[in-house]
Design an enzyme around this catalytic site. Structure first.
Site, mmCIF file in Angstrom:
data_model
loop_
_atom_site.group_PDB
_atom_site.id
_atom_site.type_symbol
_atom_site.label_atom_id
_atom_site.label_comp_id
_atom_site.label_asym_id
_atom_site.label_seq_id
_atom_site.Cartn_x
_atom_site.Cartn_y
_atom_site.Cartn_z
ATOM 1 N N LYS A 169 0.870 -1.268 -0.065
ATOM 2 C CA LYS A 169 0.009 0.095 -0.091
ATOM 3 C C LYS A 169 0.778 1.248 -0.104
ATOM 4 O O LYS A 169 1.992 1.353 0.652
ATOM 5 C CB LYS A 169 -0.975 0.088 1.199
ATOM 6 C CG LYS A 169 -1.924 -1.335 1.148
ATOM 7 C CD LYS A 169 -2.891 -1.225 2.485
ATOM 8 C CE LYS A 169 -1.849 -1.598 3.733
ATOM 9 N NZ LYS A 169 -2.873 -1.811 4.750
ATOM 10 N N GLY A 203 -9.045 3.443 9.515
ATOM 11 C CA GLY A 203 -9.435 1.958 8.985
ATOM 12 C C GLY A 203 -9.489 1.810 7.615
ATOM 13 O O GLY A 203 -10.062 0.827 6.945
ATOM 14 N N GLY A 205 -6.746 0.622 5.850
ATOM 15 C CA GLY A 205 -6.272 -0.638 5.757
ATOM 16 C C GLY A 205 -7.076 -1.912 6.033
ATOM 17 O O GLY A 205 -6.866 -2.920 5.197
ATOM 18 N N CYS A 206 -7.780 -1.906 7.093
ATOM 19 C CA CYS A 206 -8.368 -2.770 7.517
ATOM 20 C C CYS A 206 -9.625 -3.138 6.370
ATOM 21 O O CYS A 206 -10.032 -4.226 6.024
ATOM 22 C CB CYS A 206 -9.421 -2.528 8.959
ATOM 23 S SG CYS A 206 -8.169 -2.330 10.168
#
Length: 260
Positions: A169, A203, A205-206
């Site tokens: 990422k 949030g 990445g989650c």
């Protein structure tokens, strides 16, 4: 699919964000909670790990009855939990999507430093897809990740450690364009778009890892699952509702409103 991760009382990340993303993308989310966190957009104010036997019992209850077409892991927290979850993954044929969560958006540590090597040894080789951000990749590989070439080098090192695919990422990499790099043993795919200037990235990445997992659980090819997840998250960032006084949540539900 089974999600093994910590909860987020603010609802933007962790189990709560995971469930929203999986549901929006047409999957069914079951969970095994590893820790209760007290947090909001201003940060993490407390972390309360759950006992190992309770984590295992939650996962076994799901796997033994409902089953799973994918297993997504998030916040694990400690050496002991990493070891427990690695053993659970070995009992299932479902692909594991591993988000190596280490630090919350506000800077709080979500993984014991002693557990980094355990993640490297036990989780990376079990990952059908590993989804690190730049700081996580640096911690796991010892390599600097400051540009796309750095993302490639770190991703290749993680493949060498046993991951079957790595989504590096790029949100922490400077630049007007955000570039994520999907690496597999056969090549790479770049996913890129303009950086959205916003504080509502809690949030991210989650949500991305769970969205990828939802696609894989439905049987999509890896590249398609990642591309659809990436597009979903990018729009969720753009439509973020601006909640809270700090790092706010994404708009997980934008697809639902668009379908009406």
């Amino acid at each position: 699919m089974l999600i093994i991760a910590g909860s987020d009382s603010g609802g933007g990340a962790g189990i709560q964000g995971d469930i929203k993303a999986v549901t929006m993308l047409g999957g069914y989310a079951a969970t095994a909670i590893t820790a209760i966190t007290v947090q909001n957009t201003l940060g993490v104010h407390g972390v309360y790990p759950l006992p190992l036997d309770l984590i295992e019992a939650q996962a076994r209850a799901v796997l033994d009855d409902i089953g799973a077409d994918a297993i997504k892991t998030g916040m694990l927290g400690s050496v002991e939990v990493v070891e427990c979850v690695a053993a659970l993954i070995d009992t299932s044929a479902a692909p594991a999507i591993v988000d190596p969560v280490m630090i919350a958006k506000g800077g709080a540590s979500l993984l014991d430093e002693r557990a980094i090597d355990t993640v490297r040894r036990l989780m990376i080789p079990r990952a059908a897809l590993l989804t690190p951000n730049a700081p996580e990749a640096e911690a796991l590989t010892g390599l600097r990740v400051e540009d796309v070439d750095g993302q490639r080098r770190a991703g290749e090192a993680l493949l060498a450690l046993g991951a079957r695919a790595v989504l590096m990422k790029g949100g922490h990499v400077p630049g007007e364009t955000v570039i994520d790099v999907l690496l597999t043993p056969t090549g790479e795919t770049l996913l890129e778009g303009p950086r959205v200037e916003t504080t509502s990235t809690h949030g991210t990445g989650c949500t991305l890892a769970s969205a990828c997992a939802a696609g894989l659980a439905k049987g999509l090819p890896l590249e398609q699952a990642v591309a659809e997840a990436w597009a979903y998250v990018a729009e969720a960032i753009r439509r973020a509702p601006g909640l809270g006084k700090g790092h706010g949540p994404l708009d997980h539900g934008w697809l639902l409103r668009d379908r009406k």
